[in-house]
Design a protein around this motif. Structure first.
Motif, PDB file in Angstrom:
ATOM      1  N   GLY A  93      35.310  41.855  44.583  1.00 59.26           N
ATOM      2  CA  GLY A  93      34.277  42.636  43.960  1.00 59.26           C
ATOM      3  C   GLY A  93      33.112  41.737  43.590  1.00 59.26           C
ATOM      4  O   GLY A  93      33.214  40.500  43.648  1.00 59.26           O
ATOM      5  N   MET A 108      34.919  46.261  47.867  1.00 57.58           N
ATOM      6  CA  MET A 108      35.428  46.354  46.507  1.00 57.58           C
ATOM      7  C   MET A 108      34.245  46.504  45.575  1.00 57.58           C
ATOM      8  O   MET A 108      33.355  45.641  45.552  1.00 57.58           O
ATOM      9  N   THR A 109      34.224  47.583  44.821  1.00 51.58           N
ATOM     10  CA  THR A 109      33.102  47.867  43.936  1.00 51.58           C
ATOM     11  C   THR A 109      33.579  47.803  42.494  1.00 51.58           C
ATOM     12  O   THR A 109      34.441  48.584  42.077  1.00 51.58           O
ATOM     13  N   GLN A 110      33.015  46.874  41.757  1.00 53.31           N
ATOM     14  CA  GLN A 110      33.376  46.699  40.356  1.00 53.31           C
ATOM     15  C   GLN A 110      32.343  47.355  39.449  1.00 53.31           C
ATOM     16  O   GLN A 110      31.153  47.382  39.770  1.00 53.31           O
ATOM     17  N   CYS A 166      37.664  48.598  39.262  1.00 47.33           N
ATOM     18  CA  CYS A 166      37.450  48.116  40.618  1.00 47.33           C
ATOM     19  C   CYS A 166      37.904  49.223  41.560  1.00 47.33           C
ATOM     20  O   CYS A 166      39.020  49.748  41.416  1.00 47.33           O
TER      21      CYS A 166
END
Lengths: 107, 120
Positions: free
Chosen positions: A99, A4-6, A23
């Motif tokens: 994230g 998960m990339t925020q 996200c």
């Protein structure tokens, strides 16, 4: 594991501003995503799950959207108590993954 | 009122074990799952797993398999999280949270957190 990339990792804003945090999941997670708010020294607080459903008692200035891989958390008009760190979390499959967090600071 | 009260801070040496408790009150203990989440100092959140107090079923994060054990004592309304073979990067605040099921939906009450410090 699903990543998960925020973004952004930090954000400066003023009271009354509209802010959006995004996200992105490394694979399709349908709408199995939650948003948490955490204040320093406190436990996280679940704001939204799934993706766009506000938890009971959460102010309506918070909203969530998205499905599949891309999701957003929007605060329509920042209040002083909203300055905190926000995390997304997927529970589509194991292990559940967060994230890295977005720190929302006062400008 | 619903409360989750965790045991106090611990200091352990590398290789040792720690057992953190989470005592529930104010609701039907076997009606809700307990999730564990940890947070290393200055870092983000990490989901560790859950236990179903009704039957003792568990699910652990793969990276912790073999080192973590979650148990419950229904007579004491208490859930335990034991972490073995501690390493310095296990230093973190450990939280328990009540959930309506295996997913994170409805994780509405959290413990106050327990700081575990692993240091030689």
């Amino acid at each position: 594991a699903i990543q998960m990339t925020q973004s952004p990792s930090s954000l400066s804003a003023s009271v009354g501003d509209r802010v959006t945090i995004t996200c992105r999941a490394s694979q399709d997670i349908r709408n199995d995503l939650g948003w948490f708010q955490q204040k320093p020294g406190k436990a996280p607080n679940l704001l939204i799950y799934p993706a766009s459903s506000l938890q009971s008692g959460v102010p309506s200035r918070f909203s969530g959207s998205g499905s599949g891989t891309d999701f957003t958390l929007t605060i329509s008009s920042l209040q002083p108590e909203d300055f905190a760190t926000y995390y997304c979390l997927q529970d589509y499959n194991y292990p559940y993954t967060f994230g890295q967090g977005t720190k929302l600071e006062i400008k | 009122q619903v409360q989750l009260v965790q045991s106090g801070a611990e200091v352990k040496k590398p290789g040792a074990s720690v057992k953190v408790s989470c005592k529930a009150s104010g609701y039907t203990f076997i009606g809700y799952y307990i999730h564990w989440v940890r947070q290393a100092p200055g870092h983000g959140l990490e989901w560790m797993g859950w236990i179903n107090p009704k039957n003792g079923d568990t699910n652990y994060a793969q990276k912790l398999l073999g080192r973590v054990t979650m148990t419950r004592d229904t007579s004491m309304y208490t859930v335990y999280m034991e972490l073995k073979r501690l390493k310095s990067d296990d230093t973190a605040v450990y939280y328990c949270a009540r959930g309506s099921g295996a997913g994170i939906n409805g994780t509405d009450y959290w413990g106050q957190g327990t700081l575990v410090t692993v240091s030689s």
